[in-house]
Design an enzyme around this catalytic site. Structure first.
Site, PDB file in Angstrom:
ATOM      1  N   LYS A  30     -12.688   1.014 -14.206  1.00 18.44           N
ATOM      2  CA  LYS A  30     -13.128  -0.507 -13.665  1.00 18.44           C
ATOM      3  C   LYS A  30     -13.102  -1.407 -14.958  1.00 18.44           C
ATOM      4  O   LYS A  30     -12.197  -2.563 -14.741  1.00 18.44           O
ATOM      5  CB  LYS A  30     -13.532  -0.745 -12.645  1.00 18.44           C
ATOM      6  CG  LYS A  30     -13.530   0.249 -11.590  1.00 18.44           C
ATOM      7  CD  LYS A  30     -12.267  -0.795 -11.085  1.00 18.44           C
ATOM      8  CE  LYS A  30     -11.815  -0.072  -9.255  1.00 18.44           C
ATOM      9  NZ  LYS A  30     -11.025  -1.041  -8.793  1.00 18.44           N
ATOM     10  N   ALA A  75      -5.543  -2.592  -4.952  1.00 18.59           N
ATOM     11  CA  ALA A  75      -5.156  -1.046  -5.049  1.00 18.59           C
ATOM     12  C   ALA A  75      -6.307   0.026  -5.406  1.00 18.59           C
ATOM     13  O   ALA A  75      -5.730  -0.345  -7.148  1.00 18.59           O
ATOM     14  CB  ALA A  75      -4.236  -1.043  -4.634  1.00 18.59           C
ATOM     15  N   GLY A  77     -21.612  11.607 -13.667  1.00 18.36           N
ATOM     16  CA  GLY A  77     -20.753   9.945 -13.548  1.00 18.36           C
ATOM     17  C   GLY A  77     -21.964   9.453 -12.244  1.00 18.36           C
ATOM     18  O   GLY A  77     -21.849   8.439 -11.977  1.00 18.36           O
ATOM     19  N   TYR A 131     -14.807   7.118 -13.303  1.00 19.44           N
ATOM     20  CA  TYR A 131     -14.308   6.104 -12.212  1.00 19.44           C
ATOM     21  C   TYR A 131     -14.712   4.339 -13.047  1.00 19.44           C
ATOM     22  O   TYR A 131     -14.060   3.396 -13.227  1.00 19.44           O
ATOM     23  CB  TYR A 131     -14.354   6.587 -11.388  1.00 19.44           C
ATOM     24  CG  TYR A 131     -14.586   5.076 -10.152  1.00 19.44           C
ATOM     25  CD1 TYR A 131     -13.516   4.418  -9.224  1.00 19.44           C
ATOM     26  CD2 TYR A 131     -15.339   3.936  -9.801  1.00 19.44           C
ATOM     27  CE1 TYR A 131     -12.988   3.647  -8.696  1.00 19.44           C
ATOM     28  CE2 TYR A 131     -15.811   2.838  -9.432  1.00 19.44           C
ATOM     29  CZ  TYR A 131     -14.197   2.780  -8.698  1.00 19.44           C
ATOM     30  OH  TYR A 131     -14.714   1.701  -7.557  1.00 19.44           O
ATOM     31  N   ASP A 163       1.044  -1.117  -0.106  1.00 15.60           N
ATOM     32  CA  ASP A 163      -0.087  -0.207  -0.142  1.00 15.60           C
ATOM     33  C   ASP A 163       0.866   1.192   0.457  1.00 15.60           C
ATOM     34  O   ASP A 163       1.778   1.577   1.258  1.00 15.60           O
ATOM     35  CB  ASP A 163      -1.338  -0.481   1.300  1.00 15.60           C
ATOM     36  CG  ASP A 163      -1.960   0.706   1.267  1.00 15.60           C
ATOM     37  OD1 ASP A 163      -1.924   2.479   0.996  1.00 15.60           O
ATOM     38  OD2 ASP A 163      -3.721   0.152   1.134  1.00 15.60           O
ATOM     39  N   ASN A 164       0.265   1.855  -0.966  1.00 14.15           N
ATOM     40  CA  ASN A 164       1.274   3.448  -0.044  1.00 14.15           C
ATOM     41  C   ASN A 164       1.135   4.546   0.629  1.00 14.15           C
ATOM     42  O   ASN A 164       1.300   6.293   0.494  1.00 14.15           O
ATOM     43  CB  ASN A 164       1.221   4.388  -2.254  1.00 14.15           C
ATOM     44  CG  ASN A 164      -0.018   4.835  -2.310  1.00 14.15           C
ATOM     45  OD1 ASN A 164      -1.074   4.269  -2.209  1.00 14.15           O
ATOM     46  ND2 ASN A 164      -0.216   4.738  -3.810  1.00 14.15           N
ATOM     47  N   VAL A 214     -20.674   8.800   1.264  1.00 16.99           N
ATOM     48  CA  VAL A 214     -22.263   9.783   1.229  1.00 16.99           C
ATOM     49  C   VAL A 214     -22.158   9.552   3.264  1.00 16.99           C
ATOM     50  O   VAL A 214     -22.943  10.700   2.772  1.00 16.99           O
ATOM     51  CB  VAL A 214     -23.043   9.121   0.516  1.00 16.99           C
ATOM     52  CG1 VAL A 214     -24.020   7.576   1.576  1.00 16.99           C
ATOM     53  CG2 VAL A 214     -24.791   9.843   0.952  1.00 16.99           C
ATOM     54  N   ILE A 225     -27.966  18.089   0.818  1.00 17.44           N
ATOM     55  CA  ILE A 225     -28.026  17.046  -0.145  1.00 17.44           C
ATOM     56  C   ILE A 225     -27.636  17.058  -1.473  1.00 17.44           C
ATOM     57  O   ILE A 225     -28.389  17.528  -2.103  1.00 17.44           O
ATOM     58  CB  ILE A 225     -29.241  15.954   0.698  1.00 17.44           C
ATOM     59  CG1 ILE A 225     -29.705  15.768   1.680  1.00 17.44           C
ATOM     60  CG2 ILE A 225     -28.548  14.578  -0.822  1.00 17.44           C
ATOM     61  CD1 ILE A 225     -30.163  14.928   1.893  1.00 17.44           C
TER      62      ILE A 225
END
Length: 314
Positions: free
Chosen positions: A148, A76, A273, A144, A31-32, A183, A200
């Site tokens: 993936k 990661a 997004g 994102y 892990d960084n 959230v 919200i």
């Protein structure tokens, strides 16, 4: 078994490490610490049950450490959907490029089993809800989600080209102890700053599925032990959903507040997004014999309690 966990000091990664140590694996965490914290795994490091290597997957020097690994859990990543629109190149590097580097290190050093944490956002705004694993076409609407999905394709290519075995898990919203974003974290900290009003994002009608991190880890390990294809892929989530306003009400209740005024930024989604409706179908896992024992409301309530305890609010 010798298992490697990239991102193992982070939220879900540290829970994976806990579970692997509990079942007797020798674990190396890489892990960084850009998002994780050694405090999440410090008891295991101090006891010698896990080893920690601080390294960035985009640098060199860590690759030979996975030699002899029976399985690599690759968690990661840059997990921020909202921020991915601001820094797409960084997300590509930390998600797609880093994943390819791990896969290639496995190829070079002979590691043969790869576990990857993907996301519901690979489906984009699905026309079928609950969304099954065979839903098509998969059209992500965030950088994102696109990163993936690109990773999933690369994993499938490596698995079939180099004789690896792989598992890809598309998560709903996984929540609980040690989470440092999302959230629930946002709402709690907003209310600490101003207990009279909560902003919200969107119209509050976005409806999504939530699952506790403990149930998620159980599902991951169950699926690994009960599937055996070159490229295995599963959804993991609860079988229900709640809207954002209902989630906010749970947070207010658990913080023992009253009279909180909700304000909304407007629109049908919180950010560029954001997928306003999301629930994953989990029939594929249920066919193997696993099903979620907790629903979204219970998972949210447990996660809020855990966060309030961590920040010593209660």
């Amino acid at each position: 078994m010798f298992s490697v966990v990239t991102g193992g000091a982070g939220f879900i990664g540290s829970h994976i490490v806990d579970a692997l140590v509990k079942k007797g694996d020798r674990v190396l965490v890489i892990d960084n610490l850009s998002a994780g914290a050694t405090t999440n795994i410090m008891p295991l490091i101090e006891s010698g049950k896990a080893e920690f290597l601080q390294a960035d997957l985009l640098d060199d020097g860590w690759q030979e450490r996975i030699s002899g690994a029976g399985r690599v859990f690759h968690l990661a990543a840059d997990p921020d959907v909202r921020a991915s629109a601001i820094s797409p190149a960084r997300v590509f590097d930390n998600n797609v490029l880093a994943t390819e580097r791990v896969l290639d290190a496995m190829r070079v050093h002979g590691a043969k089993e790869f576990v990857f944490t993907s996301t519901s956002t690979v489906y984009g705004e699905a026309g079928v809800i609950p969304t099954p694993e065979n839903y098509s076409p998969m059209i992500p609407i965030s950088i994102y989600g696109a990163s993936k999905l690109a990773c999933e394709a690369m994993i499938a290519g490596y698995a079939h080209t180099y004789g690896m075995k792989s598992w890809v898990f598309r998560f709903a919203n996984i929540i609980g102890e040690r989470s440092g974003h999302g959230v629930i974290w946002d709402f709690v900290h907003k209310l600490i700053d101003n207990p009279e009003e909560l902003e919200i994002l969107g119209d509050g009608k976005q409806i999504k599925s939530y699952l506790s991190v403990g149930a998620c880890i159980e599902a991951v390990l169950f699926a690994i032990e009960n599937s055996d294809e070159a490229f295995n892929f599963f959804n993991i989530g609860s079988e229900d959903w709640i809207d954002v306003t209902a989630l906010a009400e749970i947070v207010v209740e658990e913080m023992d507040l009253s009279g909180v005024r909700f304000t909304y930024t407007g629109g049908d989604r919180g950010w560029v997004g954001d997928v306003p409706k999301m629930q994953l179908g989990v029939d594929k896992l249920k066919t193997l014999g696993w099903k979620p024992e907790t629903g979204s409301v219970e998972s949210v309530r447990l996660a809020v309690k855990a966060l309030l305890k961590e920040i010593k609010y209660i």
